[in-house]
Design a protein around this motif. Sequence first.
Motif, PDB file in Angstrom:
ATOM      1  N   ALA A  18      46.920  34.685  50.939  1.00  0.00           N
ATOM      2  CA  ALA A  18      45.472  34.703  51.169  1.00  0.00           C
ATOM      3  C   ALA A  18      44.957  36.362  51.746  1.00  0.00           C
ATOM      4  CB  ALA A  18      45.102  33.980  52.477  1.00  0.00           C
ATOM      5  N   GLY A  19      45.707  36.829  52.507  1.00  0.00           N
ATOM      6  CA  GLY A  19      45.193  38.213  52.744  1.00  0.00           C
ATOM      7  C   GLY A  19      45.155  39.319  51.628  1.00  0.00           C
ATOM      8  N   VAL A  20      46.233  39.111  50.782  1.00  0.00           N
ATOM      9  CA  VAL A  20      46.243  39.832  49.437  1.00  0.00           C
ATOM     10  C   VAL A  20      45.203  39.432  48.445  1.00  0.00           C
ATOM     11  CG1 VAL A  20      47.574  40.729  47.593  1.00  0.00           C
ATOM     12  CG2 VAL A  20      48.832  40.454  49.769  1.00  0.00           C
ATOM     13  N   LEU A  21      44.833  38.241  48.415  1.00  0.00           N
ATOM     14  CA  LEU A  21      43.701  37.997  47.677  1.00  0.00           C
ATOM     15  C   LEU A  21      42.553  38.510  48.170  1.00  0.00           C
ATOM     16  CD1 LEU A  21      43.109  36.116  45.178  1.00  0.00           C
ATOM     17  CD2 LEU A  21      42.970  34.145  46.768  1.00  0.00           C
ATOM     18  N   SER A  22      42.470  38.256  49.375  1.00  0.00           N
ATOM     19  CA  SER A  22      41.161  38.905  49.899  1.00  0.00           C
ATOM     20  C   SER A  22      41.079  40.533  49.671  1.00  0.00           C
ATOM     21  CB  SER A  22      41.246  38.763  51.507  1.00  0.00           C
ATOM     22  OG  SER A  22      40.126  39.510  52.215  1.00  0.00           O
ATOM     23  N   TYR A  23      42.113  41.082  49.844  1.00  0.00           N
ATOM     24  CA  TYR A  23      42.053  42.617  49.449  1.00  0.00           C
ATOM     25  C   TYR A  23      41.758  42.891  47.868  1.00  0.00           C
ATOM     26  CZ  TYR A  23      44.171  46.897  48.169  1.00  0.00           C
ATOM     27  OH  TYR A  23      44.560  48.287  47.605  1.00  0.00           O
ATOM     28  N   CYS A  24      42.399  41.963  47.135  1.00  0.00           N
ATOM     29  CA  CYS A  24      41.921  42.029  45.750  1.00  0.00           C
ATOM     30  C   CYS A  24      40.671  41.756  45.354  1.00  0.00           C
ATOM     31  CB  CYS A  24      42.791  41.038  44.774  1.00  0.00           C
ATOM     32  SG  CYS A  24      44.795  41.560  44.936  1.00  0.00           S
ATOM     33  N   ASN A  28      37.477  44.557  44.262  1.00  0.00           N
ATOM     34  CA  ASN A  28      36.950  44.437  42.796  1.00  0.00           C
ATOM     35  C   ASN A  28      37.960  44.305  41.864  1.00  0.00           C
ATOM     36  OD1 ASN A  28      34.315  43.947  43.725  1.00  0.00           O
ATOM     37  ND2 ASN A  28      33.900  46.225  43.824  1.00  0.00           N
ATOM     38  N   TYR A  29      39.407  44.055  42.386  1.00  0.00           N
ATOM     39  CA  TYR A  29      40.523  43.768  41.365  1.00  0.00           C
ATOM     40  C   TYR A  29      40.466  42.542  40.865  1.00  0.00           C
ATOM     41  CZ  TYR A  29      42.161  48.209  43.590  1.00  0.00           C
ATOM     42  OH  TYR A  29      42.166  49.495  44.044  1.00  0.00           O
ATOM     43  N   LEU A  30      39.774  41.489  41.419  1.00  0.00           N
ATOM     44  CA  LEU A  30      39.509  40.188  40.982  1.00  0.00           C
ATOM     45  C   LEU A  30      38.164  39.629  41.313  1.00  0.00           C
ATOM     46  CD1 LEU A  30      42.583  38.257  42.422  1.00  0.00           C
ATOM     47  CD2 LEU A  30      42.290  38.864  40.143  1.00  0.00           C
ATOM     48  N   SER A  31      37.510  39.239  40.338  1.00  0.00           N
ATOM     49  CA  SER A  31      36.054  38.450  40.645  1.00  0.00           C
ATOM     50  C   SER A  31      36.000  37.286  40.078  1.00  0.00           C
ATOM     51  CB  SER A  31      35.169  39.601  39.961  1.00  0.00           C
ATOM     52  OG  SER A  31      35.153  39.796  38.713  1.00  0.00           O
ATOM     53  N   GLY A  32      34.931  36.494  40.076  1.00  0.00           N
ATOM     54  CA  GLY A  32      34.706  35.392  39.630  1.00  0.00           C
ATOM     55  C   GLY A  32      35.105  34.153  40.662  1.00  0.00           C
ATOM     56  N   SER A  33      34.573  33.016  40.342  1.00  0.00           N
ATOM     57  CA  SER A  33      34.550  31.872  41.202  1.00  0.00           C
ATOM     58  C   SER A  33      35.884  31.330  41.372  1.00  0.00           C
ATOM     59  CB  SER A  33      33.658  30.867  40.515  1.00  0.00           C
ATOM     60  OG  SER A  33      34.138  30.191  39.300  1.00  0.00           O
ATOM     61  N   GLY A  34      36.868  31.541  40.427  1.00  0.00           N
ATOM     62  CA  GLY A  34      38.155  31.366  40.914  1.00  0.00           C
ATOM     63  C   GLY A  34      38.694  31.730  41.692  1.00  0.00           C
ATOM     64  N   SER A  40      38.684  31.137  49.738  1.00  0.00           N
ATOM     65  CA  SER A  40      38.223  30.188  50.554  1.00  0.00           C
ATOM     66  C   SER A  40      38.900  28.943  50.837  1.00  0.00           C
ATOM     67  CB  SER A  40      36.683  29.728  49.893  1.00  0.00           C
ATOM     68  OG  SER A  40      35.870  28.710  50.846  1.00  0.00           O
ATOM     69  N   SER A  41      39.507  28.314  50.193  1.00  0.00           N
ATOM     70  CA  SER A  41      40.380  27.248  50.249  1.00  0.00           C
ATOM     71  C   SER A  41      41.523  27.676  51.321  1.00  0.00           C
ATOM     72  CB  SER A  41      40.750  26.620  48.866  1.00  0.00           C
ATOM     73  OG  SER A  41      39.615  25.983  48.241  1.00  0.00           O
ATOM     74  N   LEU A  42      42.081  28.837  50.865  1.00  0.00           N
ATOM     75  CA  LEU A  42      43.331  29.267  51.613  1.00  0.00           C
ATOM     76  C   LEU A  42      43.101  29.680  52.937  1.00  0.00           C
ATOM     77  CD1 LEU A  42      45.571  31.271  49.225  1.00  0.00           C
ATOM     78  CD2 LEU A  42      46.086  29.288  50.114  1.00  0.00           C
ATOM     79  N   VAL A  87      49.096  37.223  42.376  1.00  0.00           N
ATOM     80  CA  VAL A  87      48.620  36.686  43.670  1.00  0.00           C
ATOM     81  C   VAL A  87      47.682  35.338  43.466  1.00  0.00           C
ATOM     82  CG1 VAL A  87      47.722  37.059  45.889  1.00  0.00           C
ATOM     83  CG2 VAL A  87      49.259  38.587  45.014  1.00  0.00           C
ATOM     84  N   LEU A  88      46.857  35.527  42.521  1.00  0.00           N
ATOM     85  CA  LEU A  88      45.735  34.474  42.277  1.00  0.00           C
ATOM     86  C   LEU A  88      46.409  33.263  41.727  1.00  0.00           C
ATOM     87  CD1 LEU A  88      42.983  33.340  42.372  1.00  0.00           C
ATOM     88  CD2 LEU A  88      42.597  34.498  40.040  1.00  0.00           C
ATOM     89  N   SER A  89      47.323  33.374  40.951  1.00  0.00           N
ATOM     90  CA  SER A  89      48.243  32.188  40.303  1.00  0.00           C
ATOM     91  C   SER A  89      48.933  31.679  41.721  1.00  0.00           C
ATOM     92  CB  SER A  89      49.132  32.666  39.329  1.00  0.00           C
ATOM     93  OG  SER A  89      48.592  33.065  38.314  1.00  0.00           O
ATOM     94  N   ARG A  90      49.762  32.225  42.207  1.00  0.00           N
ATOM     95  CA  ARG A  90      50.391  31.936  43.667  1.00  0.00           C
ATOM     96  C   ARG A  90      49.324  30.949  44.450  1.00  0.00           C
ATOM     97  NH1 ARG A  90      54.278  29.722  46.123  1.00  0.00           N
ATOM     98  NH2 ARG A  90      54.958  30.695  48.144  1.00  0.00           N
ATOM     99  N   ALA A  91      48.304  31.708  44.616  1.00  0.00           N
ATOM    100  CA  ALA A  91      47.137  31.038  45.630  1.00  0.00           C
ATOM    101  C   ALA A  91      46.986  29.833  45.235  1.00  0.00           C
ATOM    102  CB  ALA A  91      46.193  31.917  45.646  1.00  0.00           C
ATOM    103  N   LYS A  92      46.710  29.486  43.859  1.00  0.00           N
ATOM    104  CA  LYS A  92      46.293  28.122  43.209  1.00  0.00           C
ATOM    105  C   LYS A  92      47.529  27.066  43.407  1.00  0.00           C
ATOM    106  CE  LYS A  92      42.749  29.913  40.171  1.00  0.00           C
ATOM    107  NZ  LYS A  92      42.660  30.083  38.673  1.00  0.00           N
ATOM    108  N   ASN A  93      48.612  27.595  43.361  1.00  0.00           N
ATOM    109  CA  ASN A  93      49.625  26.895  43.564  1.00  0.00           C
ATOM    110  C   ASN A  93      50.055  26.437  45.054  1.00  0.00           C
ATOM    111  OD1 ASN A  93      50.698  26.978  40.653  1.00  0.00           O
ATOM    112  ND2 ASN A  93      51.808  28.551  40.871  1.00  0.00           N
ATOM    113  N   LEU A  94      49.572  27.018  45.833  1.00  0.00           N
ATOM    114  CA  LEU A  94      49.502  26.601  47.294  1.00  0.00           C
ATOM    115  C   LEU A  94      48.556  25.894  47.836  1.00  0.00           C
ATOM    116  CD1 LEU A  94      50.272  30.350  48.774  1.00  0.00           C
ATOM    117  CD2 LEU A  94      51.901  28.482  48.338  1.00  0.00           C
ATOM    118  N   LEU A  95      47.502  25.531  46.820  1.00  0.00           N
ATOM    119  CA  LEU A  95      46.159  24.911  47.384  1.00  0.00           C
ATOM    120  C   LEU A  95      46.599  23.256  46.977  1.00  0.00           C
ATOM    121  CD1 LEU A  95      43.299  26.737  45.863  1.00  0.00           C
ATOM    122  CD2 LEU A  95      44.392  26.609  48.129  1.00  0.00           C
TER     123      LEU A  95
END
Length: 95
Positions: A18-24, A28-34, A40-42, A87-95
């Motif tokens: 979650a922290g790394v996702l926040s960093y990304c 602006n290394y990641l954007s979009g609703s996904g 937000s969920s994590l 990290v985003l893929s891993r985050a989605k797997n954790l949800l």
Amino acid sequence: MMSSMLPNISSASTGNVAGVLSYCVQNNYLSGSGATSALSSLTGKQDVTSSSDYTAGQQGQLLTGDSNAFSLSSLKGQMKQKVCNMVLSRAKNLL
């Protein structure tokens, strides 16, 4: 070749992911609703944002579980985006 330099994120804690996702997202290394939805969920999970792993992640430190921190700041250009997407893929797997 370059993929051998990428960290193994499968052992990273939920808080660290979650922290790394926040960093990304913030950098602006990641954007979009996904990305924002997963973040937000994590961060809505109990004890995630209060962990030291989360704090380290927000600073771009991916904790891979072998007592080594992988610093995203050491990566160049598209490699940062590649790790952020992992990290985003891993985050989605954790949800």
